[in-house]
Design a protein around this motif. Structure first.
Motif, short mmCIF file in Angstrom:
data_model
loop_
_atom_site.label_atom_id
_atom_site.label_comp_id
_atom_site.label_asym_id
_atom_site.label_seq_id
_atom_site.Cartn_x
_atom_site.Cartn_y
_atom_site.Cartn_z
N VAL A 13 -6.90 92.88 -19.71
CA VAL A 13 -7.47 91.53 -19.60
C VAL A 13 -8.91 91.52 -20.11
O VAL A 13 -9.30 90.68 -20.93
CB VAL A 13 -7.42 91.04 -18.14
CG1 VAL A 13 -8.27 89.78 -17.97
CG2 VAL A 13 -5.99 90.77 -17.72
N LEU A 14 -9.69 92.49 -19.64
CA LEU A 14 -11.11 92.51 -20.02
C LEU A 14 -11.28 92.73 -21.52
O LEU A 14 -12.13 92.09 -22.15
CB LEU A 14 -11.86 93.57 -19.23
CG LEU A 14 -12.13 93.20 -17.77
CD1 LEU A 14 -12.86 94.31 -17.05
CD2 LEU A 14 -12.92 91.90 -17.67
N LEU A 16 -9.15 91.93 -23.92
CA LEU A 16 -8.74 90.71 -24.63
C LEU A 16 -9.83 89.64 -24.57
O LEU A 16 -10.24 89.06 -25.59
CB LEU A 16 -7.45 90.17 -24.00
CG LEU A 16 -6.94 88.86 -24.59
CD1 LEU A 16 -6.40 89.07 -25.99
CD2 LEU A 16 -5.88 88.23 -23.70
N VAL A 17 -10.34 89.41 -23.36
CA VAL A 17 -11.32 88.35 -23.16
C VAL A 17 -12.62 88.65 -23.90
O VAL A 17 -13.16 87.82 -24.64
CB VAL A 17 -11.59 88.17 -21.65
CG1 VAL A 17 -12.77 87.28 -21.42
CG2 VAL A 17 -10.35 87.62 -20.97
N TRP A 18 -13.09 89.88 -23.70
CA TRP A 18 -14.32 90.26 -24.39
C TRP A 18 -14.13 90.22 -25.90
O TRP A 18 -14.98 89.73 -26.63
CB TRP A 18 -14.75 91.68 -23.98
CG TRP A 18 -15.64 91.70 -22.78
CD1 TRP A 18 -15.31 92.19 -21.56
CD2 TRP A 18 -16.98 91.22 -22.67
NE1 TRP A 18 -16.36 92.05 -20.68
CE2 TRP A 18 -17.40 91.45 -21.35
CE3 TRP A 18 -17.87 90.60 -23.55
CZ2 TRP A 18 -18.66 91.10 -20.88
CZ3 TRP A 18 -19.13 90.24 -23.10
CH2 TRP A 18 -19.52 90.49 -21.78
N TRP A 20 -12.08 88.48 -27.76
CA TRP A 20 -12.04 87.12 -28.30
C TRP A 20 -13.44 86.52 -28.41
O TRP A 20 -13.84 85.97 -29.43
CB TRP A 20 -11.15 86.23 -27.44
CG TRP A 20 -10.84 84.93 -28.11
CD1 TRP A 20 -11.67 83.86 -28.23
CD2 TRP A 20 -9.65 84.59 -28.82
NE1 TRP A 20 -11.07 82.87 -28.95
CE2 TRP A 20 -9.83 83.29 -29.32
CE3 TRP A 20 -8.44 85.26 -29.06
CZ2 TRP A 20 -8.85 82.64 -30.06
CZ3 TRP A 20 -7.47 84.60 -29.79
CH2 TRP A 20 -7.67 83.31 -30.28
N LEU A 21 -14.19 86.64 -27.31
CA LEU A 21 -15.50 86.00 -27.30
C LEU A 21 -16.49 86.70 -28.23
O LEU A 21 -17.32 86.04 -28.87
CB LEU A 21 -16.05 85.93 -25.87
CG LEU A 21 -15.31 84.93 -24.98
CD1 LEU A 21 -15.79 85.02 -23.55
CD2 LEU A 21 -15.50 83.51 -25.49
N LEU A 22 -16.40 88.02 -28.31
CA LEU A 22 -17.35 88.72 -29.20
C LEU A 22 -17.05 88.40 -30.66
O LEU A 22 -17.95 88.14 -31.44
CB LEU A 22 -17.29 90.23 -28.96
CG LEU A 22 -17.89 90.71 -27.65
CD1 LEU A 22 -17.72 92.22 -27.50
CD2 LEU A 22 -19.36 90.32 -27.54
N VAL A 23 -15.76 88.41 -31.01
CA VAL A 23 -15.40 88.20 -32.41
C VAL A 23 -15.54 86.74 -32.83
O VAL A 23 -16.03 86.43 -33.90
CB VAL A 23 -13.96 88.69 -32.69
CG1 VAL A 23 -13.52 88.33 -34.10
CG2 VAL A 23 -13.87 90.19 -32.47
#
Lengths: 286, 256
Positions: A13-14, A16-18, A20-23
């Motif tokens: 989960v972490l 995926l979430v990180w 998405w937001l970083l890229v």
């Protein structure tokens, strides 16, 4: 807390979430900042050397005029939204809970409706032979149709129309928290309506005002399609400049610099908003 | 006077907010060609709308995009909300901050930053670029919706499930997902509508291979009046209204 080594799900989960937001959030924004200090290149869009010239060009009289005009229209829009929205939010917060729920629903319906279509609908009203002119002619108030479309006024009407709910909602939420006892206390201590308003109501609703300003002022500079549809060629917004630099003129560094300017303005307003809330928090604790 | 004045004022502002929409709906049934004067009732513009092949294609494209964007953003948004709610990890504030920035920054800023990224990595502009962009701007709204649902939730339940031997995944599936289900649906509906209505971001990140509805409308309304747009706008309005009512109904029903 459980040990993270034995939690593949948590890790997944972490990541995926990180990821998405970083890229898709951080990297693109850094790219724009980077682009804004590069030099325009006809072949590959961008090239070295690093330069601040793009920012300097923002105050070139040619663009400065557009920016100031855009800022002016956005500021008038914001003031109109505030003047209409402030009493509106107050009146709304005085109604019964049932009525409030219904009216808030009615307020967010437009938010869920295509803004382009709504802008177009305004055109039906404002055109030379549109409904407003036909109506005024029919009741004999005017002899000739007024020029409403393709004016500064039309752009401001369009922006107010689209952005008013974004001013009202944060104001409504601060008015909802405004307790009657405070107003009564002020009254009992001898303050009249006007002093109560200035010294109690305004400071307590200031965070809502600033949140509303934030949600109206910046989008009002960016909504290029409103200027396109209602404003004609002489009433451009910052959004139109950014769009034409990126999609037509292919001058990315300059468009990026304009965008960084908008982001900086956002940061400034966010800071003011936070400051007003912190001040309020401290006063409440005293 | 002070009793009815606020109500009159509210009614007046609502009247002004709804007037253009009302005019649009009424004129969508107008037979007139010019679009300004009333010429009698007709479904002509709806007919011509559905005979317009490019328009129908754009409608399907928009619909698929909205379905995909809503689904992906709900999935990732729900996981983000769960992570923010349940886990302690480094940089939580940064994560929160990024979501906040996406929600607050003017759409055009997001639009050009994504365009810059897509061109840098050489992604062809089309369905995929639109999907990535739409998911990104829908994300914070889903996260907020789900977080609101989680905030009133008894923290001991997931811990009890874990203590009884459920893995984190099983616990999420059997305890948390049922709790946030209404918020997931509401978030999905919101994402669907946001995607369907977006103009600013789509203008930048779409390519000729995948034309979507708002851009089709945009090219039509830039010059002059197109009565077909009245009909299309009315259909979109009805669609949004149904979505919104459904989501409100789900949220209020689940609160009881």
């Amino acid at each position: 807390m459980h040990n993270s080594h034995r939690q593949p799900f948590r890790t997944a989960v972490l990541v995926l979430v990180w990821g998405w937001l970083l890229v898709l959030v951080l990297a693109p924004n850094l790219l724009v900042v980077g682009t804004s200090v590069l030099t325009r290149d006809p072949l590959s869009f961008l090239s070295l050397p690093l330069t601040l010239e793009n920012y300097a060009r923002l105050i070139d009289p040619l663009y400065l005029e557009v920016f100031l005009h855009s800022l002016y229209m956005a500021a008038v829009t914001t003031v109109c939204c505030l003047v209409i929205g402030y009493p509106f939010a107050w009146a709304l917060s005085r109604l019964s809970k049932r009525q409030q729920t219904l009216l808030i629903f009615l307020l967010i319906v437009p938010f869920w409706t295509n803004s382009l279509v709504r802008t177009y609908a305004l055109k039906l009203l404002l055109a030379t032979n549109g409904l407003i002119n036909n109506g005024l002619l029919a009741i004999g108030l005017i002899d000739e149709p007024l020029t409403l479309l393709y004016t500064e006024l039309a752009v401001i009407i369009g922006l107010v129309y689209l952005l008013l709910p974004f001013m009202i909602l944060p104001l409504y939420s601060v008015f909802e928290d405004l307790r009657d006892e405070l107003l009564l206390a002020s009254h009992d201590l001898g303050a009249g309506r006007w002093p109560t308003f200035i010294h109690v109501v305004v400071p307590l609703t200031l965070p809502g005002v600033l949140a509303g300003v934030l949600l109206v002022l910046l989008p009002a500079m960016g909504l290029f399609f409103v200027a396109d549809i209602l404003g004609g060629s002489r009433n451009l917004l910052v959004g139109n400049v950014i769009k034409s630099q990126f999609l037509d003129a292919r001058d990315w560094p300059f468009g990026a610099a304009a965008s960084v300017l908008l982001t900086a303005a956002m940061a400034l307003l966010l800071f003011a908003h936070r400051l007003s809330r912190r001040r309020l928090g401290e006063e409440a604790e005293v | 006077m002070s009793r009815w004045l606020p109500k009159v004022y509210l009614a007046l502002v609502y009247g002004l907010l709804y007037l253009p929409i009302l005019v649009l709906v009424v004129f969508s049934f107008n037979r007139s060609r010019t679009g300004y004067s009333w010429d009698g009732l007709s479904l002509h513009w709806y007919q011509s709308l559905f005979n317009n092949h490019a328009m129908v294609q754009a409608m399907w494209n928009s619909l698929w995009l909205a379905l995909a964007a809503a689904t992906v953003s709900t999935l990732i948004g729900a996981l983000t909300a769960l992570a923010l709610h349940r886990y302690r990890f480094r940089g939580k504030r940064v994560l929160n901050g990024m979501l906040f920035v996406v929600m607050m920054s003017p759409e055009i800023v997001l639009a050009i930053s994504l365009l810059a990224l897509f061109l840098l990595v050489g992604l062809q502009l089309g369905f995929v670029s639109l999907l990535l962009a739409h998911v990104t701007f829908c994300l914070p709204f889903v996260v907020i919706t789900v977080m609101a649902r989680l905030s009133g939730f008894d923290e001991r339940l997931p811990e009890a499930a874990r203590d009884l031997g459920a893995s984190e995944f099983t616990m999420t599936r059997t305890v948390l997902i049922p709790v946030i289900a209404p918020a997931l649906l509401a978030g999905w509906l919101l994402g669907f509508t946001l995607s369907l209505d977006d103009v600013v971001v789509s203008t930048f990140v779409s390519g000729p291979s995948y034309e979507i509805l708002p851009l089709r409308i945009y090219s039509m309304v830039r010059v002059g009046l197109k009565p077909e747009v009245n009909a299309l706008g009315t259909l979109l309005l009805v669609c949004s209204l149904m979505m919104l009512m459904l989501s409100q109904w789900i949220l209020t029903r689940s609160k009881r």
